[in-house]
Design an enzyme around this catalytic site. Structure first.
Site, mmCIF file in Angstrom:
data_model
loop_
_atom_site.group_PDB
_atom_site.id
_atom_site.type_symbol
_atom_site.label_atom_id
_atom_site.label_comp_id
_atom_site.label_asym_id
_atom_site.label_seq_id
_atom_site.Cartn_x
_atom_site.Cartn_y
_atom_site.Cartn_z
ATOM 1 N N TYR A 18 -7.976 60.204 29.185
ATOM 2 C CA TYR A 18 -7.638 61.143 30.251
ATOM 3 C C TYR A 18 -8.459 60.836 31.508
ATOM 4 C CZ TYR A 18 -6.460 65.393 32.688
ATOM 5 O OH TYR A 18 -5.999 66.276 33.636
ATOM 6 N N HIS A 22 -7.121 59.362 35.278
ATOM 7 C CA HIS A 22 -7.349 60.121 36.510
ATOM 8 C C HIS A 22 -8.328 59.443 37.465
ATOM 9 C CE1 HIS A 22 -5.056 63.211 34.501
ATOM 10 N NE2 HIS A 22 -4.870 63.728 35.706
ATOM 11 N N TYR A 41 -6.902 69.741 45.777
ATOM 12 C CA TYR A 41 -6.591 69.782 44.346
ATOM 13 C C TYR A 41 -7.681 69.062 43.565
ATOM 14 C CZ TYR A 41 -3.744 68.943 40.096
ATOM 15 O OH TYR A 41 -3.270 68.884 38.820
ATOM 16 N N TRP A 77 4.900 60.551 35.080
ATOM 17 C CA TRP A 77 3.493 60.897 34.867
ATOM 18 C C TRP A 77 3.353 61.928 33.740
ATOM 19 C CZ3 TRP A 77 -1.141 59.086 36.446
ATOM 20 C CH2 TRP A 77 -2.254 59.902 36.251
#
Length: 115
Positions: A18, A22, A41, A77
């Site tokens: 993960y 990212h 964000y 995604w």
């Protein structure tokens, strides 16, 4: 400006993956988020997999989600990210839990300054 916070749970067995994904989000995904109105964000990840997201926008949260759902890059995604989560029905962007804001320092400071 609206502030939104949400949570999901990443499978602890997939935390490194993960983080890796990212660290270098696809440029077309970044552009889609920007075009859809996702401002300021951020994602925050605990070692047990609790994921907290924060975003600001002029738009209602549902509109942010709908704008992204219409993009092909978001569909790809979400399909690639879904296996990294636990307790998820559907895609990560449809399975998030939106949290209620109960305190914001700037709002309360403004209130006491006006008094």
């Amino acid at each position: 400006m609206n502030r939104y916070c949400f949570q999901l749970r990443v499978d602890p067995a997939h935390l490194d993956e993960y983080r890796r994904r990212h660290a270098a989000v696809w440029p077309e995904m970044l552009r889609a988020l920007e075009a859809a109105g996702w401002d300021n964000y951020s994602l925050f990840l605990r070692p047990d997999g609790l994921l907290i997201g924060y975003v600001e926008s002029e738009h209602p949260f549902e509109r942010l989600q709908e704008a992204m759902a219409r993009t092909e890059v978001n569909q790809r995604w979400q399909a690639e990210m879904a296996p990294l989560f636990v307790d998820l029905e559907g895609t990560p962007d449809s399975g998030l839990l939106l949290l209620e804001e109960v305190f914001h320092l700037d709002d309360q400071l403004a209130d006491i300054r006006e008094a």
